[in-house]
Design a protein around this motif. Structure first.
Motif, PDB file in Angstrom:
ATOM      1  N   GLY A 183       0.824  -1.195   0.000  1.00  0.00           N
ATOM      2  CA  GLY A 183       0.000   0.000   0.000  1.00  0.00           C
ATOM      3  C   GLY A 183       0.855   1.241   0.000  1.00  0.00           C
ATOM      4  N   GLY A 184       0.336   2.330  -0.578  1.00  0.00           N
ATOM      5  CA  GLY A 184       1.112   3.561  -0.607  1.00  0.00           C
ATOM      6  C   GLY A 184       0.394   4.657  -1.352  1.00  0.00           C
ATOM      7  N   PHE A 192      -3.286   3.639  -2.872  1.00  0.00           N
ATOM      8  CA  PHE A 192      -3.630   2.342  -3.430  1.00  0.00           C
ATOM      9  C   PHE A 192      -3.353   1.240  -2.423  1.00  0.00           C
ATOM     10  CE2 PHE A 192       0.893   2.115  -4.035  1.00  0.00           C
ATOM     11  CZ  PHE A 192       1.202   0.762  -4.035  1.00  0.00           C
ATOM     12  N   ARG A 193      -4.038   0.126  -2.647  1.00  0.00           N
ATOM     13  CA  ARG A 193      -3.811  -1.107  -1.895  1.00  0.00           C
ATOM     14  C   ARG A 193      -3.879  -2.266  -2.867  1.00  0.00           C
ATOM     15  NH1 ARG A 193      -7.880  -4.110  -0.627  1.00  0.00           N
ATOM     16  NH2 ARG A 193      -9.376  -2.418  -0.302  1.00  0.00           N
ATOM     17  N   PHE A 194      -2.811  -3.095  -2.919  1.00  0.00           N
ATOM     18  CA  PHE A 194      -2.795  -4.258  -3.811  1.00  0.00           C
ATOM     19  C   PHE A 194      -2.513  -5.510  -2.988  1.00  0.00           C
ATOM     20  CE2 PHE A 194      -0.405  -7.426  -6.242  1.00  0.00           C
ATOM     21  CZ  PHE A 194      -1.328  -7.706  -7.234  1.00  0.00           C
ATOM     22  N   THR A 195      -3.284  -6.558  -3.249  1.00  0.00           N
ATOM     23  CA  THR A 195      -3.135  -7.817  -2.512  1.00  0.00           C
ATOM     24  C   THR A 195      -3.093  -8.982  -3.486  1.00  0.00           C
ATOM     25  OG1 THR A 195      -4.362  -6.932  -0.618  1.00  0.00           O
ATOM     26  CG2 THR A 195      -4.143  -9.328  -0.759  1.00  0.00           C
ATOM     27  N   ASP A 220      -6.162  -8.405  -6.133  1.00  0.00           N
ATOM     28  CA  ASP A 220      -7.148  -7.389  -5.769  1.00  0.00           C
ATOM     29  C   ASP A 220      -6.461  -6.034  -5.661  1.00  0.00           C
ATOM     30  OD1 ASP A 220      -9.554  -6.220  -4.885  1.00  0.00           O
ATOM     31  OD2 ASP A 220      -8.952  -6.476  -2.797  1.00  0.00           O
ATOM     32  N   LEU A 221      -6.976  -5.059  -6.406  1.00  0.00           N
ATOM     33  CA  LEU A 221      -6.429  -3.703  -6.389  1.00  0.00           C
ATOM     34  C   LEU A 221      -7.545  -2.724  -6.080  1.00  0.00           C
ATOM     35  CD1 LEU A 221      -4.246  -1.505  -7.060  1.00  0.00           C
ATOM     36  CD2 LEU A 221      -5.097  -1.603  -9.423  1.00  0.00           C
ATOM     37  N   ARG A 222      -7.283  -1.810  -5.149  1.00  0.00           N
ATOM     38  CA  ARG A 222      -8.184  -0.687  -4.907  1.00  0.00           C
ATOM     39  C   ARG A 222      -7.362   0.594  -4.836  1.00  0.00           C
ATOM     40  NH1 ARG A 222     -12.307   0.614   0.183  1.00  0.00           N
ATOM     41  NH2 ARG A 222     -12.439   2.845  -0.273  1.00  0.00           N
ATOM     42  N   ALA A 223      -7.841   1.630  -5.524  1.00  0.00           N
ATOM     43  CA  ALA A 223      -7.175   2.931  -5.521  1.00  0.00           C
ATOM     44  C   ALA A 223      -8.228   4.023  -5.428  1.00  0.00           C
ATOM     45  CB  ALA A 223      -6.333   3.109  -6.779  1.00  0.00           C
TER      46      ALA A 223
END
Length: 661
Positions: A183-184, A192-195, A220-223
């Motif tokens: 995340g950053g 963003f958060r990527f898992t 899974d990506l959320r921005a």
């Protein structure tokens, strides 16, 4: 004076105040009326599972978490897909009567008969901020799939995820899990958060003529981007795939004879889901905002095998091929008058599905659903909150349906609230139910019923909510009566089809009690008592059931009356120990119930325990944990008729390690 809508949305609690969320001020919830509300103002009962409870439960699969919610039942993935249901009525694969959302996006799929495939959950447990479980119909807010209830999964905001973390679980039964998360910042305005996560296990203990395994992979990506002081863009995308095992070994008179069952051999059931969602929130004023959301989901599956018991042999793929969903939704929240708030909007959804087996001779089969909805909250005086809700749908396959809701909350004192409510809901069939041309080789197996009527449910409920902050204790009680005059079931009369068969009445009482007697101790207790009565419709007895003998009719009758356990209990204890250790134990006790017409679940109890040590080492941190599920030993949670032993849930345990950088 009414609070600004934007401030209300910002007030929904996040992870940083976990103890306050769980035991102090009752949390704000937004899943019932689409308006952020105190639990004491909500029009029906809600259970909030925060990150602490999810972690302490020891759950490895998301569906396991709902054992903590009163009135919910579940069982693990095996040769039958995992199911989560509320108050029973669980005969159909993929449990279509409870709506499941992730950040507002429905996980119900046209490919899986408008239900939820729990093997394809598109979010890791580590990325869940909290889960709001609406216990009771919510068609007034979310349409026909929210027939019995709503599970709204709210993920962690990317702005609170920083750095890189890696975690792993290793244990018996082939448990091998690996998770990477980063995340950053994205420029000056974005986060963003990527898992990435992969999970593997050998499944339940192999019993007699079947085998089990489970494998899944998740991206899974959320921005989120702050475009201006008034505009926020939310973007998410991902892909999840899973493989489970189906089929049977060959047997004769309950003796294995070697090799595979020629009619249903051991084979892989492969599944995947790819999704994309974008949402824009625009603040019009301090009292008004608009949220626009678009979602695209493409599901794929292959259950293909060669049936060699037929002459000639043929390829069969019951759950196979592809389903695609496009959804567009707009919602406006504003304050029309003092002491009044309104959330209203509309949506369009297009579902398309294709299958060589289920829709033989067809290409893509589509349906369009248009919906308008509105929820009004009125607080004319400090001891009363009223809620009015209405949703109307126009479905190209199922026709038009309107679902109203009205509730009155009386705040007897600041700590005690009494709630009375009524609602009407509808549940439409799947595209398969209306349009199927389902062949097994040269024989027609299932025909769509274009005249199928939507299930209707009328619900009366009486609720009590106690919030005793001085004692750090809360109690949520719900007394309910749910009437379904036309429950649909798949029956056979020359060929199989879906038809209205039964009148169902569900009566019951459930409660959830939370207490924090000490700063280091948290307790959560849930109980549910349910009785279901069923009666065959005269039209069914004169029509599709007229050729059935007494035994199948009794089986269908039990499929209604015993589809939920008459009692179920759960308890979760979370305890902080010396030297920074954390301990939790969860216990579950369920009465006998019937999942499908060919299966039973015997009465059972189960206990799960978790011991964890969070640590810091300079700027780095992490956690070492040990989890045991079913520590009391073997028990059954799903049993098919005629099997000498079946689907035994045995003790599963694993070590977990997470490192944060």
């Amino acid at each position: 004076m009414a609070l600004p809508v934007a401030c209300l949305f910002a007030s929904v609690p996040v992870y940083a105040g976990e103890e306050d969320i769980y035991f102090s001020d009752l949390p704000m919830v937004a899943s019932v009326s689409r308006l952020p509300q105190r639990l004491a103002d909500a029009p029906t009962a809600v259970t909030v599972l925060d990150r602490a409870a999810i972690r302490a439960s020891g759950a490895r699969d998301l569906n396991d978490v709902f054992r903590l919610v009163p009135g919910f039942q579940t069982y693990p993935n095996n040769t039958d897909a995992a199911r989560v249901t509320y108050h029973g009525l669980s005969d159909e694969d993929f449990s279509p009567r409870v709506q499941v959302l992730v950040d507002g996006r429905s996980l119900h799929s046209p490919l899986f008969r408008n239900g939820m495939n729990w093997a394809l959950v598109p979010v890791a447990l580590e990325d869940i901020e909290r889960i709001e479980v609406v216990r009771g119909t919510n068609s007034a807010s979310y349409g026909t799939n929210a027939f019995l209830g709503v599970i709204n999964i709210i993920t962690v905001d990317p702005s609170v995820v920083r750095g890189f973390s890696v975690s792993a679980n290793h244990g018996n039964q082939g448990v091998r899990d690996y998770t990477l998360r980063q995340g950053g910042k994205l420029g000056e305005a974005g986060n963003f958060r990527f898992t990435y996560q992969q999970r593997d296990d050998d499944g339940l203990k192999d019993q007699f003529d079947w085998k089990d395994k489970f494998t899944s992979r998740l991206f899974d990506l959320r921005a989120d981007f702050s475009l201006s002081e008034r505009d926020v863009l939310e973007f998410s995308a991902g892909h999840v795939e899973a493989v489970t095992m189906r089929g049977r070994l060959a047997k004769s008179q309950n003796v294995l004879i070697g090799g595979n069952n020629p009619g249903w051999p051991i084979h892989d059931f492969s599944q995947s889901s790819t999704y994309l969602q974008a949402g824009l929130r625009h603040t019009l004023s301090v009292n008004s905002d608009i949220y626009v959301r678009y979602a695209y989901v493409s599901d794929w599956a292959s259950d293909r095998y060669l049936n060699q018991s037929a002459n000639p042999a043929y390829n069969y793929d019951e759950a196979g091929d592809q389903g695609v969903r496009h959804e567009f939704e707009i919602q406006h929240n504003f304050v029309p008058l003092d002491k009044m708030r309104l959330a209203w909007g509309g949506s369009w959804r297009n579902d398309a599905v294709r299958s060589d087996t289920v829709f033989r001779g067809m290409s893509w089969v589509s349906r369009d659903v248009f919906r308008l909805f509105g929820n009004l909250e009125i607080k004319p005086i400090n001891w009363f909150t009223g809620n009015l809700g209405l949703s109307t749908e126009q479905d190209s396959l199922a026709g038009a349906h309107t679902s109203p809701r009205v509730s009155a909350n009386f705040h007897i004192t600041p700590e005690n609230t009494l709630r009375i409510g009524y609602s009407r809901a509808y549940r439409t069939g799947s595209t398969v139910d209306y349009r199927a041309n389902w062949w097994e080789g040269s024989s027609l197996n299932f025909r769509g019923n274009r005249d199928l009527q939507a299930e209707q449910m009328d619900t009366w409920e009486l609720g009590y909510l106690g919030d005793w902050r001085g004692w750090r204790m809360s109690l949520d009680t719900r007394l309910f009566r749910e009437k379904i005059p036309n429950r649909m079931i798949q029956v056979q009369n020359q060929v199989e089809y879906m038809v209205e068969v039964q009148k169902i009445q569900i009566n019951g009482l459930e409660y959830q009690w939370k207490w924090q007697p000490f700063d280091t101790t948290r307790i959560q207790v849930s109980q549910s008592f349910i009785r279901i009565d069923s009666e065959f419709l005269d039209s069914a007895l004169a029509g599709p059931l007229s050729g059935l003998s007494a035994v199948p009719r009794t089986n269908l009758d039990q499929l209604g009356e015993r589809s939920a356990p008459r009692y179920s209990n759960s308890i979760l204890l979370m305890q902080s120990l010396p030297f920074g250790f954390e301990f939790s134990i969860a216990g579950y006790w369920l009465d006998k119930m019937k999942w499908t017409r060919n299966s039973w679940q015997d009465r059972y109890s189960r206990g799960d325990v978790r011991l964890a040590y969070p640590f810091r080492w300079g700027p780095r941190g992490g956690e070492l944990s040990y989890t045991v599920q079913s520590f009391e030993g073997n028990h059954g949670e799903f049993k098919s008729y005629g099997q000498p032993a079946d689907r035994v849930v045995g003790r599963r345990h694993w070590l977990g390690l997470r490192l944060d950088f």
